[in-house]
Design an enzyme around this catalytic site. Structure first.
Site, PDB file in Angstrom:
ATOM      1  N   LYS A  26       0.830  -1.200   0.000  1.00  0.00           N
ATOM      2  CA  LYS A  26       0.000   0.000   0.000  1.00  0.00           C
ATOM      3  C   LYS A  26       0.872   1.259   0.000  1.00  0.00           C
ATOM      4  O   LYS A  26       0.663   2.178  -0.800  1.00  0.00           O
ATOM      5  CB  LYS A  26      -0.876  -0.029   1.264  1.00  0.00           C
ATOM      6  N   ARG A  96      -3.474   2.861   8.574  1.00  0.00           N
ATOM      7  CA  ARG A  96      -3.710   1.514   8.023  1.00  0.00           C
ATOM      8  C   ARG A  96      -2.431   0.707   8.007  1.00  0.00           C
ATOM      9  O   ARG A  96      -1.350   1.252   7.778  1.00  0.00           O
ATOM     10  CB  ARG A  96      -4.186   1.591   6.565  1.00  0.00           C
ATOM     11  N   GLY A 105      -5.879 -11.032   8.913  1.00  0.00           N
ATOM     12  CA  GLY A 105      -5.641 -11.326  10.329  1.00  0.00           C
ATOM     13  C   GLY A 105      -4.909 -10.205  11.025  1.00  0.00           C
ATOM     14  O   GLY A 105      -4.721 -10.217  12.230  1.00  0.00           O
ATOM     15  N   MET A 107      -4.369  -5.951  11.914  1.00  0.00           N
ATOM     16  CA  MET A 107      -5.185  -4.767  12.062  1.00  0.00           C
ATOM     17  C   MET A 107      -5.253  -4.038  10.733  1.00  0.00           C
ATOM     18  O   MET A 107      -4.281  -3.906  10.028  1.00  0.00           O
ATOM     19  CB  MET A 107      -4.588  -3.826  13.094  1.00  0.00           C
ATOM     20  N   ARG A 345      -3.971  -1.211  -6.382  1.00  0.00           N
ATOM     21  CA  ARG A 345      -3.181  -2.435  -6.262  1.00  0.00           C
ATOM     22  C   ARG A 345      -3.555  -3.354  -7.421  1.00  0.00           C
ATOM     23  O   ARG A 345      -4.596  -3.156  -8.052  1.00  0.00           O
ATOM     24  CB  ARG A 345      -3.437  -3.134  -4.921  1.00  0.00           C
ATOM     25  N   HIS A 461      -7.671 -43.708  -4.448  1.00  0.00           N
ATOM     26  CA  HIS A 461      -8.533 -44.013  -5.587  1.00  0.00           C
ATOM     27  C   HIS A 461      -9.444 -42.831  -5.906  1.00  0.00           C
ATOM     28  O   HIS A 461      -9.534 -42.374  -7.047  1.00  0.00           O
ATOM     29  CB  HIS A 461      -9.352 -45.267  -5.237  1.00  0.00           C
ATOM     30  N   ARG A 568      -4.120 -46.998 -17.132  1.00  0.00           N
ATOM     31  CA  ARG A 568      -4.176 -47.994 -16.050  1.00  0.00           C
ATOM     32  C   ARG A 568      -5.240 -49.006 -16.437  1.00  0.00           C
ATOM     33  O   ARG A 568      -6.431 -48.718 -16.344  1.00  0.00           O
ATOM     34  CB  ARG A 568      -4.567 -47.337 -14.730  1.00  0.00           C
ATOM     35  N   ARG A 624      -0.285 -49.829 -19.315  1.00  0.00           N
ATOM     36  CA  ARG A 624       0.324 -50.565 -18.210  1.00  0.00           C
ATOM     37  C   ARG A 624      -0.469 -51.827 -17.957  1.00  0.00           C
ATOM     38  O   ARG A 624      -1.700 -51.779 -17.824  1.00  0.00           O
ATOM     39  CB  ARG A 624       0.339 -49.695 -16.960  1.00  0.00           C
ATOM     40  N   GLU A 751       9.260 -47.445  -9.917  1.00  0.00           N
ATOM     41  CA  GLU A 751       8.476 -46.985  -8.763  1.00  0.00           C
ATOM     42  C   GLU A 751       8.914 -47.639  -7.465  1.00  0.00           C
ATOM     43  O   GLU A 751       8.251 -47.519  -6.444  1.00  0.00           O
ATOM     44  CB  GLU A 751       6.975 -47.164  -9.013  1.00  0.00           C
ATOM     45  N   SER A 770       9.146 -45.169 -17.056  1.00  0.00           N
ATOM     46  CA  SER A 770       8.200 -44.140 -16.651  1.00  0.00           C
ATOM     47  C   SER A 770       8.168 -44.140 -15.127  1.00  0.00           C
ATOM     48  O   SER A 770       7.839 -45.153 -14.505  1.00  0.00           O
ATOM     49  CB  SER A 770       6.820 -44.441 -17.226  1.00  0.00           C
ATOM     50  N   GLY A 772       6.974 -43.907 -11.621  1.00  0.00           N
ATOM     51  CA  GLY A 772       5.705 -43.959 -10.896  1.00  0.00           C
ATOM     52  C   GLY A 772       5.951 -43.308  -9.547  1.00  0.00           C
ATOM     53  O   GLY A 772       6.222 -43.976  -8.549  1.00  0.00           O
ATOM     54  N   THR A 773       5.862 -42.001  -9.534  1.00  0.00           N
ATOM     55  CA  THR A 773       6.285 -41.290  -8.317  1.00  0.00           C
ATOM     56  C   THR A 773       5.293 -41.417  -7.168  1.00  0.00           C
ATOM     57  O   THR A 773       5.632 -41.072  -6.042  1.00  0.00           O
ATOM     58  CB  THR A 773       6.530 -39.804  -8.626  1.00  0.00           C
ATOM     59  N   ASN A 774       4.083 -41.933  -7.451  1.00  0.00           N
ATOM     60  CA  ASN A 774       3.163 -42.175  -6.322  1.00  0.00           C
ATOM     61  C   ASN A 774       3.725 -43.305  -5.465  1.00  0.00           C
ATOM     62  O   ASN A 774       3.917 -43.165  -4.257  1.00  0.00           O
ATOM     63  CB  ASN A 774       1.776 -42.583  -6.811  1.00  0.00           C
ATOM     64  N   ASP A 775       3.996 -44.431  -6.133  1.00  0.00           N
ATOM     65  CA  ASP A 775       4.567 -45.541  -5.374  1.00  0.00           C
ATOM     66  C   ASP A 775       5.974 -45.214  -4.898  1.00  0.00           C
ATOM     67  O   ASP A 775       6.340 -45.513  -3.766  1.00  0.00           O
ATOM     68  CB  ASP A 775       4.591 -46.810  -6.244  1.00  0.00           C
ATOM     69  N   CYS A 837       4.770 -40.651 -14.772  1.00  0.00           N
ATOM     70  CA  CYS A 837       3.303 -40.730 -14.882  1.00  0.00           C
ATOM     71  C   CYS A 837       2.632 -40.730 -13.516  1.00  0.00           C
ATOM     72  O   CYS A 837       1.432 -40.911 -13.419  1.00  0.00           O
ATOM     73  CB  CYS A 837       2.886 -41.949 -15.689  1.00  0.00           C
ATOM     74  N   TYR A 857       9.289 -36.476 -21.067  1.00  0.00           N
ATOM     75  CA  TYR A 857       7.896 -36.031 -20.964  1.00  0.00           C
ATOM     76  C   TYR A 857       7.368 -36.211 -19.548  1.00  0.00           C
ATOM     77  O   TYR A 857       7.953 -36.950 -18.741  1.00  0.00           O
ATOM     78  CB  TYR A 857       6.995 -36.796 -21.954  1.00  0.00           C
TER      79      TYR A 857
HETATM   80  C1  PEP Z   1       2.626 -44.455  -9.522  1.00  0.00           C
HETATM   81  O1  PEP Z   1       2.869 -45.280  -8.641  1.00  0.00           O
HETATM   82  O2  PEP Z   1       3.139 -43.337  -9.565  1.00  0.00           O
HETATM   83  C2  PEP Z   1       1.658 -44.757 -10.578  1.00  0.00           C
HETATM   84  C3  PEP Z   1       1.462 -43.937 -11.581  1.00  0.00           C
HETATM   85  O3  PEP Z   1       0.937 -45.883 -10.422  1.00  0.00           O
HETATM   86  P1  PEP Z   1      -0.336 -46.046  -9.460  1.00  0.00           P
HETATM   87  O4  PEP Z   1      -0.657 -44.714  -8.927  1.00  0.00           O
HETATM   88  O5  PEP Z   1      -1.415 -46.594 -10.314  1.00  0.00           O
HETATM   89  O6  PEP Z   1       0.184 -47.011  -8.472  1.00  0.00           O
HETATM   90 MG    MG Z   2       2.301 -47.306  -8.985  1.00  0.00          MG
END
Ligand code: PEP
Ligand code: MG
Length: 879
Positions: A26, A96, A105, A107, A345, A461, A568, A624, A751, A770, A772-775, A837, A857
């Site tokens: 401000k 102000r 949050g 004054m 602003r 899921h 999947r 897969r 993964e 590829s 599988g960064t979740n696992d 992925c 990718y």
């Molecule tokens: C993962 O593990 O990153 C993945 C893409 O497979 P899923 O989530 O189906 O286990």
């Molecule tokens: Mg997986």
């Protein structure tokens, strides 16, 4: 200490827009507007450094600050001809806060500072309006009492109520206001001993109150959760009051240089005649439109009521936007026909408006394409195509979960998929509430407006499927307790029953009671496509989509995906016929019945694959083979077990027996992925056959198919070697049968930490990796992605983690494994194709990392494709 007080006024200012850190947003803008010669009431800004000093030195002002503040007042007095505390032409200030980043949050504002029993008479005399003067005084007493002296507003409300029950303050006459002021003063005296009549004392206390408000628990919490540094401090703006409530010819309002909802280049805003700024913001009065651009009643517009002022404001808003090169949100006041600007602003805007404005500014020649790309946070793009909560709507938040898929959804609560379908068929909007979801809930999820689960994390899921469908979803709301039996859920003290309305905000994770109005999803006016075209021209990473159906594949392509990075195949069993066949397969006791069940699965999968290949004509499709443990396809509750047993013509005991046999203590670490391929090769054989038959069939029709067959959860190089042979054997068979020559490749998900470490050996058998960064995240961290919502809030609460590593890629930990795998994989096979992925394929933090380590990718859910395209450009541009 360096300069602590920065004057602005009369066309000159000590600071400028560049001093945002020191003067707050401000203060920097007030200085800048003053320099531009705009009509800004004079004043001064006390720096953020002074605030930091205040805390470091036990609430003492820096040396010399008091003298500088007094000097600032004197300069303002000289410019305005008024005097602070003067009995005739009193100078009043607004005080102000203004931090470098806006911070709820803290004054906010004290108006009319400088009033006391003497100056109020002076104000009455000078303005020729006694009622106005006493009205200003009562506002000041209450505001100062509340925000500076911390006297609860209910104490003022009680006085008001006892004196003038049922009459609004703005309906009181001068004498009544005088009595009210006496009552308010008594409240102050009763609470803190004496009312500080001395204006200097008032100012000192207000400045200290602003400083102190920087350290309230709410402000601290906000900084912590938003990554704002603790030492940024807040500035204090002390500015001459101008009055929009001086009767005819006075007004106040807020203007936007473009429409903040759509981004359209129209001057837009609201105003109130004879009112003070807070009246517009507080929503106590219904403001009027500035001009006719928003279906306004012509008479009521500022343009009609004060044409000269309007024309001046219109000119100024054009200048401000041209100067700041972005849409501005401007506060103004008109005092007896004279226009003043109180603030400008960068205006807040909807995601769709943000994109529209950035693209328009490029075509108007104001910013470059790269600046436009840099102005949009990639995450915003996922929200452009979703409904959002109407920002004006009142909301009652009853709980919070993890934000899993953005967008706002309202509907009647249902707890079961079938009920969702029933209500949907009757034309009703529903929100599906579950403890967690499974393939059996797909139908309900498809028809629901939104999905809420009490368990599970951002890769559960429910989260993955909802994201794929582009539906608002909140998961892991552990504060709610779902009771399927009684068809209700508890959220603290609130009970929500089946049929009650709730609203979800999938971007914040908030769960709200009732049917809260939403704004419809914007359709792309062309601005988003334009922005993404500029992004693609600069990105190096390609963006594919995770899609399991032809419909999703079509959508992914429309949103710019250049292939499918993960299909999947288990999601294909969401179809009831396929699910039934799969169950028969799992229950089959001999080879013949297994073959029979598989024979049913084959054509279904083939048809699904054909649709996907057609949608992805000319683009690669990574398929897969089956990954989840088999028990996921079987029912869990006793009722469901009997229904399914009956349907399949087996005894419930037999089904239960099979379930017992499949039971695992840690299914995520169990019989899944390539392990299924080893123990039940016929499943993989059938899937490979289905996909190659589909590929052959569509390629015979002239479609270009590029199948990539992917094996999940490999950790032993020999596993992949075996599976590669399995695929090649079936391929030889199928291609010989159909008489078509077809190229395909075989690769693996990476993964498991072991797969990263042995990437060089695994690469010998792989055409592609590829990640599988979740696992890989859950395996590296050693937690289950489905259970983390139980303990994760504690990590957030303790400040151990800023966010979930399932949502934001853990570059520090998991990143080391990815980097190792890339280096080792490429060392063994230079041209191996590398992608990702997991859900982090749509996470801008992850995308920057994957760009840096040199992946080819990323692949993410279709609705995140635009996010990933922009994030890939940001990574390439180093934005
Ligand atoms: C993962 O593990 O990153 C993945 C893409 O497979 P899923 O989530 O189906 O286990
Ligand atoms: Mg997986």
């Amino acid at each position: 200490m360096a300069q602590t007080v920065f004057f602005f006024g009369g066309g000159q200012a000590d600071g400028s827009a560049a001093d945002k850190q020191l003067l707050g947003g401000k203060g920097a803008n007030l200085a800048e507007m003053t320099r531009l010669g705009l009509p800004v009431p004079p004043g001064f800004t006390i720096s953020t450094e002074a605030c930091n000093h205040f805390f470091a030195q036990s609430n003492a002002w820096p040396e010399g600050m008091e003298a500088s503040v007094r000097e600032g007042i004197a300069k303002v007095e000289a410019l305005t001809g008024k005097s602070f505390g003067g009995a005739h032409n009193p100078l009043l200030f607004s005080v102000r806060s203004g931090a470098p980043v806006s911070m709820p949050g803290m004054m906010d504002t004290v108006l009319n500072l400088g009033l006391n029993d003497e100056t109020v008479a002076g104000l009455a005399e000078q303005s020729g309006n006694a009622r106005f003067a006493w009205d200003s005084y009562r506002r000041f007493l209450k505001m100062f009492g509340d925000v500076v002296l911390r006297i609860h507003t209910s104490r003022f409300a009680r006085v008001h109520k006892s004196l003038y029950p049922g009459i609004d303050e703005d309906k009181l006459d001068t004498e009544q206001l005088q009595a009210l002021c006496r009552g308010y003063k008594q409240v102050v005296e009763g609470a803190v001993g004496h009312f500080p009549a001395d204006p200097w004392e008032q100012l000192e206390a207000a400045i200290n109150a602003v400083f102190e408000s920087f350290n309230t628990p709410r402000a601290r919490y906000y900084r912590k959760t938003n990554g704002i540094p603790e030492d940024c401090g807040t500035a204090v703006n002390v500015q001459t009051m101008v009055f929009g409530n001086l009767g005819e010819g006075s007004a106040t309002g807020v203007a936007f240089t473009r429409d903040p909802s759509t981004g359209q280049n129209i001057f837009f805003g609201e105003w109130l005649p004879n009112a003070q700024g807070e009246d517009v913001v507080a929503g106590t009065h219904t403001p009027r439109a500035l001009n006719q651009d928003k279906d306004a009643d012509a008479q009521d517009t500022l343009k009609a009521a004060m044409p000269k002022v309007y024309a001046e404001l219109d000119g100024l808003q054009n200048r401000l936007e041209a100067h700041y090169r972005d849409m501005q949100d401007i506060e103004f006041t008109v005092e007896k026909g004279t226009l003043y600007l109180l603030q400008t602003r960068t205006g807040k805007r909807t995601p769709a408006a943000a994109v529209q404005i950035a693209v328009d500014l490029v075509s108007e020649g104001i910013i470059t394409e790269e600046e436009a790309l840099g102005r949009i946070q990639p995450e915003l793009l996922e929200m452009v195509l979703r409904p959002t909560l109407d920002p004006k709507a009142k909301r009652k938040v009853i709980g919070k979960g993890l934000p899993a898929s953005p967008g706002a959804a309202s509907g009647k609560v249902v707890f079961h998929s079938e009920e969702a379908q029933e209500l949907h068929d009757r034309g009703e909007a529903v929100v599906l509430v579950r403890m967690e979801t499974s393939p059996e809930d797909i139908q309900g999820m498809t028809v629901a407006e939104g999905i809420l689960t009490s368990r599970g994390g951002q890769t559960s899921h429910a989260a993955v499927v909802a994201r794929g469908m582009g539906k608002p979803c909140v998961v892991g709301a552990s504060e709610i307790a779902v009771d399927y039996g009684r068809q209700l859920f508890y959220a603290g003290d609130t009970v929500i029953r089946r049929g009650d309305f709730i609203t979800l905000d999938g971007a914040t994770g908030e769960i709200m009671e009732g049917n809260i109005p939403t704004l419809p999803a914007a359709t792309d006016s062309g601005a988003m496509s334009q922005l993404l075209e500029w992004a693609d021209a600069r990105a190096r990473l390609q963006v594919r989509a995770n899609a399991d159906t032809g419909r999703d594949a079509v959508r992914a392509r429309e949103l710019g995906a250049v292939g499918i990075g993960l299909c999947r195949t288990e999601h294909m069993f969401f179809n009831p016929v396929a699910l039934r066949a799969m169950r028969q397969l799992i229950l089959a006791e001999d080879k013949r019945s297994r073959q029979r069940a598989l024979a049913q699965v084959l054509p279904l999968q083939r048809a699904d694959f054909e649709e996907i290949f057609v949608a992805m004509d000319g683009l690669p499709v990574t398929i897969r083979l089956l990954d989840p443990p088999l028990h996921e396809f079987l029912p869990a509750s006793p009722e469901d077990i009997s229904t399914v047993a009956e349907d399949l013509g087996v005894k419930p005991e037999k089904l239960q027996e099979r379930l017992n046999a499949l039971h695992e203590s840690n299914p995520m670490l169990g019989h899944r992925g390539v392990r299924l391929g080893l123990t039940s090769p016929e499943i993989y054989e059938t899937q490979v056959r289905a996909l190659l038959e589909a590929a052959a069939a569509v390629s015979a029709k002239g479609i270009e198919v590029l199948p990539e067959i992917m094996i999940p959860l490999v950790g032993v190089p020999g596993e992949l070697e075996l599976m590669r042979k399995l695929v090649n054997d079936i391929a030889q068979e199928v291609l010989a049968e159909v008489g078509v020559d077809l190229d395909y490749s075989v690769g693996t998900m990476i993964e498991l930490p072991r797969a990263c470490l042995l990437a060089d050996q695994i690469a010998q058998h792989a055409d592609f990796f590829s990640f599988g960064t979740n696992d890989l995240t859950q395996m590296t961290w050693g937690f289950s992605r489905d259970d983390m919502s139980k303990f994760f809030p504690a990590y957030m609460h303790e400040g151990l983690l800023k966010g979930s590593p399932l949502a934001t890629f853990d570059t520090e930990g998991v990143g080391q494994l990815v980097r190792t795998a890339v280096e080792r994989g490429r060392a063994a096979k230079e041209r191996i194709k590398l992608g990702i992925c997991g859900e982090h394929g749509g996470d801008p933090v992850g995308i920057r990392f994957f760009h840096d380590v040199g992946l080819d990718y990323v692949s993410c859910s279709p609705f995140r494709v635009p996010v990933a395209r922009l994030a890939a450009a940001h990574a390439a541009l180093g934005i």
